[in-house]
Design an enzyme around this catalytic site. Structure first.
Site, PDB file in Angstrom:
ATOM      1  N   ARG A   1     -14.228   2.132   4.434  1.00 13.70           N
ATOM      2  CA  ARG A   1     -13.000   1.379   4.658  1.00 13.70           C
ATOM      3  C   ARG A   1     -11.757   2.256   4.665  1.00 13.70           C
ATOM      4  O   ARG A   1     -10.895   2.129   5.508  1.00 13.70           O
ATOM      5  CB  ARG A   1     -12.838   0.304   3.585  1.00 13.70           C
ATOM      6  CG  ARG A   1     -11.654  -0.626   3.860  1.00 13.70           C
ATOM      7  CD  ARG A   1     -11.252  -1.407   2.626  1.00 13.70           C
ATOM      8  NE  ARG A   1     -10.484  -0.601   1.693  1.00 13.70           N
ATOM      9  CZ  ARG A   1     -10.708  -0.524   0.384  1.00 13.70           C
ATOM     10  NH1 ARG A   1     -11.709  -1.179  -0.144  1.00 13.70           N
ATOM     11  NH2 ARG A   1      -9.956   0.226  -0.390  1.00 13.70           N
TER      12      ARG A   1
ATOM     13  N   TYR B   1     -11.893  -9.790  -2.329  1.00 12.95           N
ATOM     14  CA  TYR B   1     -12.645  -8.550  -2.188  1.00 12.95           C
ATOM     15  C   TYR B   1     -14.109  -8.859  -1.893  1.00 12.95           C
ATOM     16  O   TYR B   1     -14.714  -9.703  -2.561  1.00 12.95           O
ATOM     17  CB  TYR B   1     -12.584  -7.716  -3.467  1.00 12.95           C
ATOM     18  CG  TYR B   1     -11.241  -7.076  -3.774  1.00 12.95           C
ATOM     19  CD1 TYR B   1     -10.065  -7.538  -3.213  1.00 12.95           C
ATOM     20  CD2 TYR B   1     -11.165  -5.999  -4.651  1.00 12.95           C
ATOM     21  CE1 TYR B   1      -8.848  -6.957  -3.510  1.00 12.95           C
ATOM     22  CE2 TYR B   1      -9.950  -5.403  -4.961  1.00 12.95           C
ATOM     23  CZ  TYR B   1      -8.794  -5.892  -4.383  1.00 12.95           C
ATOM     24  OH  TYR B   1      -7.592  -5.310  -4.681  1.00 12.95           O
TER      25      TYR B   1
ATOM     26  N   HIS C   1     -15.448   3.039 -15.175  1.00 17.59           N
ATOM     27  CA  HIS C   1     -15.237   2.273 -13.943  1.00 17.59           C
ATOM     28  C   HIS C   1     -16.411   1.348 -13.632  1.00 17.59           C
ATOM     29  O   HIS C   1     -16.374   0.579 -12.681  1.00 17.59           O
ATOM     30  CB  HIS C   1     -15.007   3.266 -12.788  1.00 17.59           C
ATOM     31  CG  HIS C   1     -14.501   2.660 -11.533  1.00 17.59           C
ATOM     32  ND1 HIS C   1     -15.244   2.609 -10.366  1.00 17.59           N
ATOM     33  CD2 HIS C   1     -13.313   2.066 -11.238  1.00 17.59           C
ATOM     34  CE1 HIS C   1     -14.539   2.022  -9.415  1.00 17.59           C
ATOM     35  NE2 HIS C   1     -13.373   1.677  -9.912  1.00 17.59           N
TER      36      HIS C   1
ATOM     37  N   ASN D   1       0.824  -1.205   0.000  1.00 20.67           N
ATOM     38  CA  ASN D   1       0.000   0.000   0.000  1.00 20.67           C
ATOM     39  C   ASN D   1       0.859   1.256   0.000  1.00 20.67           C
ATOM     40  O   ASN D   1       0.612   2.203  -0.751  1.00 20.67           O
ATOM     41  CB  ASN D   1      -0.906   0.024   1.244  1.00 20.67           C
ATOM     42  CG  ASN D   1      -2.044  -0.964   1.178  1.00 20.67           C
ATOM     43  OD1 ASN D   1      -2.312  -1.548   0.137  1.00 20.67           O
ATOM     44  ND2 ASN D   1      -2.723  -1.158   2.293  1.00 20.67           N
TER      45      ASN D   1
ATOM     46  N   HIS E   1     -15.149  -3.906  -0.177  1.00 23.46           N
ATOM     47  CA  HIS E   1     -15.081  -3.212  -1.464  1.00 23.46           C
ATOM     48  C   HIS E   1     -16.445  -2.792  -1.997  1.00 23.46           C
ATOM     49  O   HIS E   1     -16.537  -1.960  -2.898  1.00 23.46           O
ATOM     50  CB  HIS E   1     -14.375  -4.120  -2.481  1.00 23.46           C
ATOM     51  CG  HIS E   1     -13.943  -3.444  -3.729  1.00 23.46           C
ATOM     52  ND1 HIS E   1     -14.564  -3.637  -4.944  1.00 23.46           N
ATOM     53  CD2 HIS E   1     -12.954  -2.553  -3.962  1.00 23.46           C
ATOM     54  CE1 HIS E   1     -13.965  -2.920  -5.881  1.00 23.46           C
ATOM     55  NE2 HIS E   1     -12.994  -2.245  -5.312  1.00 23.46           N
TER      56      HIS E   1
ATOM     57  N   ARG F   1     -10.261  -3.917 -14.368  1.00 28.30           N
ATOM     58  CA  ARG F   1      -9.072  -4.667 -13.928  1.00 28.30           C
ATOM     59  C   ARG F   1      -9.355  -6.151 -14.123  1.00 28.30           C
ATOM     60  O   ARG F   1     -10.250  -6.699 -13.474  1.00 28.30           O
ATOM     61  CB  ARG F   1      -8.745  -4.400 -12.460  1.00 28.30           C
ATOM     62  CG  ARG F   1      -8.414  -2.955 -12.133  1.00 28.30           C
ATOM     63  CD  ARG F   1      -7.877  -2.815 -10.714  1.00 28.30           C
ATOM     64  NE  ARG F   1      -7.772  -1.428 -10.300  1.00 28.30           N
ATOM     65  CZ  ARG F   1      -6.760  -0.624 -10.609  1.00 28.30           C
ATOM     66  NH1 ARG F   1      -5.761  -1.083 -11.352  1.00 28.30           N
ATOM     67  NH2 ARG F   1      -6.730   0.628 -10.178  1.00 28.30           N
TER      68      ARG F   1
ATOM     69  N   ARG G   1      -4.908   2.281 -13.413  1.00 26.39           N
ATOM     70  CA  ARG G   1      -3.506   2.359 -12.989  1.00 26.39           C
ATOM     71  C   ARG G   1      -2.944   1.013 -12.545  1.00 26.39           C
ATOM     72  O   ARG G   1      -3.545   0.294 -11.764  1.00 26.39           O
ATOM     73  CB  ARG G   1      -3.350   3.388 -11.865  1.00 26.39           C
ATOM     74  CG  ARG G   1      -1.891   3.637 -11.499  1.00 26.39           C
ATOM     75  CD  ARG G   1      -1.733   4.705 -10.442  1.00 26.39           C
ATOM     76  NE  ARG G   1      -1.819   6.039 -11.007  1.00 26.39           N
ATOM     77  CZ  ARG G   1      -2.756   6.924 -10.705  1.00 26.39           C
ATOM     78  NH1 ARG G   1      -3.715   6.598  -9.875  1.00 26.39           N
ATOM     79  NH2 ARG G   1      -2.740   8.127 -11.247  1.00 26.39           N
TER      80      ARG G   1
END
Length: 665
Positions: A547, A451, A418, A41, A575, A358, A388
């Site tokens: 979160r 997730y 997204h 992270n 998530h 992703r 990214r």
């Protein structure tokens, strides 16, 4: 203070990861995994967020951001906070985890080696490393170009300086030098070089570790006439040589030498980040596994079966009967994969449309799309090329799908895509039917194991008609979509959310019960924060599970009283995004791909979809309430007692309770 800066808030989230390392109720090797998560992270944080502040400071002046803070101030705060966190991480690792591993017969050798260990290390060096590496001597004329995220040994010997790159990919990082049934002795590659430095320099040599992190932003040259894919590929190559954003070093290096290295790398003083003698702790993801010592890991739990999909061969028929609701990782994401595979093979399926943000490198979903395209089906893929760190994977699959005959679009102008959606068109007896999927998380089999997300398989025309409008826009940006059910950003999501909050305010002002239950990854958008504050001041009770980033800060007594925010950090990554508005007992509940961040509400294609089944609504509200009262893994946020645990006495965490909730549903 009107808002907490997003990056200062994010560091508070990473502190919650440190709490998991500290928590003795977490199995030992899972605590070690959190060491890797914390470090991973932080590495991304420096490559993206810190690098961004440095860029702003250097090229755009030290101007205040939307939260009212200057880059210079934020960078100084980050330095102070990270230094304290790194010190805590080191103490937890060496004073708690390493001794506890030794009790289990796992000896992590890092100091005071026994003679037998020194002999094993010496033999390993002679057998595998001797004469198989290069030393770079540093002089005033030497041009230093350190590879991004690569560990180097900085060696001082006889008034000279040397650099030695540690190639973990070639040699590995964690070397098992002794292994028996009840005992493993493991040492890092760094120390094998250190304990044998006398063989290639001399006994008086001093060895330290250093590492550079570089800006990971893709600075795309819009003047180029290349396609977007070619531009991204060129930018990806530059990422490894981007502007340095921090130099991590062993704090025992004499300042003179690290300062000289800093100057050679053209870094300012703020870029110097002291660390321990080892770096890249995210490599602990690759630490040897001890699967026979099952008590060192979380107990594996079986998926909760989706009875409707598990007992049918015709997924289309079952979905057409009624919507199918799924919760991961409590249920198997393979249900979604199976549906796409069945769609790819079904001769009556004529068209598939999908968004990919992703995907994993071996994506079964992409393989199904590839098969469908090769079979002559019409396949449209919106592959978001600006996701990214997943740019290369998305380009790989995009080009592979294009070669199979699919139509692939790599994003759209000025908006990231997204949304997590797909539609399937099928010729049936009563005409063309459309089936669809809407989710809160990525269409990624790998992350769906870790997730916590929700998804809906549906043939309901109210959903699919709006999804057709979304895909019509993605295919042709001149198209002006109209939505009757879905809340799609940037078109109607923000405005509708504000109207829903305003409705709760009206109820509260009228003496009724105004209530909201909200679950997000991040609350960052100033306009939404101000709207939430206004609601709290009007008497609306607002419970939120957030979160990560939370930029809200209470400013009135009513806000302190009426807004409760809890963050849950546990075995799985929370998530899902859930918005529930009480609406005088006639609740309105939405699942969404969007957090309440400016980028999600104004600069991305996002989809929030209403849940109309009362049982599912009830279950989602229970999910949030369980997390709000999770005294094992829930921490208070933004109430003056940041990261203090929620009070209570339940024996189960909210994630353990989720298995029961999903079973009941």
């Amino acid at each position: 203070m009107k808002y907490i800066d997003r990056d200062i808030s994010w560091l508070s989230f990473n502190a919650r990861i440190l709490q998991e390392i500290e928590d003795v109720s977490v199995p030992l090797m899972e605590r070690l995994k959190f060491v890797a998560i914390y470090s991973s992270n932080l590495e991304e944080f420096y490559k993206v967020r810190v690098a961004g502040h440095r860029f702003e400071q250097k090229y755009n002046g030290d101007k205040k951001n939307k939260f009212g803070y200057r880059p210079s101030y934020i960078l100084q705060q980050i330095n102070n906070i990270v230094s304290d966190q790194q010190e805590k991480l080191g103490k937890l690792f060496y004073n708690e985890l390493v001794p506890e591993m030794a009790v289990e017969g796992i000896y992590f050798l890092h100091k005071d080696l026994q003679e037998t260990d020194i002999k094993l290390v010496s033999d390993y060096f002679d057998d595998y490393l001797q004469g198989n590496f290069e030393l770079l001597e540093i002089s005033n004329q030497t041009k230093i170009e350190l590879k991004n995220q690569t560990i180097y040994l900085y060696i001082l010997y006889s008034q000279k300086e040397y650099l030695r790159e540690l190639d973990y990919k070639k040699w590995g990082r964690f070397i098992t030098i002794f292994s028996k049934k009840q005992e493993q002795r493991i040492i890092q590659l760094d120390d094998i070089f250190k304990y044998n430095v006398h063989k290639y320099l001399g006994t008086s040599a001093k060895v330290y570790a250093v590492k550079i992190s570089r800006d990971a932003e893709l600075y795309i040259d819009e003047e180029q006439e290349d396609s977007v894919v070619k531009k991204i590929k060129k930018s990806l190559m530059k990422r490894e040589t981007g502007l340095p954003c921090r130099l991590l070093f062993n704090e025992n290096i004499p300042f003179k030498f690290i300062n000289d290295l800093r100057k050679k790398l053209d870094l300012d003083m703020v870029s110097l980040i002291p660390g321990g003698k080892y770096h890249n702790f995210y490599d602990f993801f690759t630490f040897p596994a001890f699967t026979k010592k099952t008590h060192l890991y979380h107990v594996e739990r079986d998926f909760v079966k989706c009875e409707r999909l598990s007992h049918t061969k015709d997924l289309f028929k079952e979905i057409k009967k009624a919507d199918v609701f799924l919760s991961y990782p409590y249920q198997d994401f393979e249900y979604v994969v199976d549906f796409l595979q069945q769609a790819a093979e079904d001769k009556r399926v004529t068209e598939i449309n999908i968004t990919l943000y992703r995907v994993n490198e071996t994506s079964k979903i992409c393989q199904a799309l590839e098969y469908a395209a090769k079979k002559g089906k019409k396949v449209f893929v919106l592959a978001e090329v600006l996701a990214r760190f997943d740019e290369a994977t998305n380009i790989y699959w995009g080009e592979r799908l294009e070669n199979a005959g699919a139509t692939v679009k790599y994003g759209i102008n000025n908006l990231k895509v997204h949304a997590k959606i797909f539609t399937v068109k099928r010729e049936e007896k009563d005409g063309l039917s459309t089936y669809a999927y809407l989710g809160t998380g990525n269409l990624n089999e790998k992350t769906a194991m870790l997730y916590c997300d929700h998804g809906l398989l549906t043939a309901d025309k109210r959903y699919v008609n709006d999804l057709d409008a979304v895909f019509a826009f993605l295919k042709d940006e001149k198209y002006r979509p109209v939505f009757n059910l879905l809340l799609v950003a940037p078109f109607v999501l923000r405005d509708t959310l504000e109207l829903l909050i305003d409705h709760e305010i009206e109820i509260a002002k009228g003496g009724g019960e105004g209530k909201m239950l909200i679950k997000l990854n991040s609350l960052e958008d100033p306009r939404m924060i101000d709207k939430v504050r206004k609601a709290a001041d009007a008497g609306v009770k607002i419970d939120m599970v957030i979160r990560g980033i939370c930029c809200y800060f209470p400013q009135t007594g009513a806000q302190k009283k009426n807004i409760r925010i809890v963050s849950v950090v546990d075995r799985y990554l929370e998530h899902a995004r859930i918005y529930h508005f009480h609406n005088q007992g006639k609740g309105k509940t939405f699942l969404a791909s969007a957090d309440w961040m400016t980028r999600n509400l104004s600069n991305r294609i996002e989809v929030a979809f209403p849940i109309m089944n009362p049982m599912i609504q009830k279950m989602l509200c229970k999910e949030i309430k369980c997390q709000l009262n999770d005294h094992l893994k829930g921490r208070y946020v933004a109430n003056g007692q940041e990261n203090s645990y929620v009070e209570g006495g339940d024996e189960k965490s909210s994630q353990e309770k989720m298995f029961d909730l999903v079973k009941q549903l």
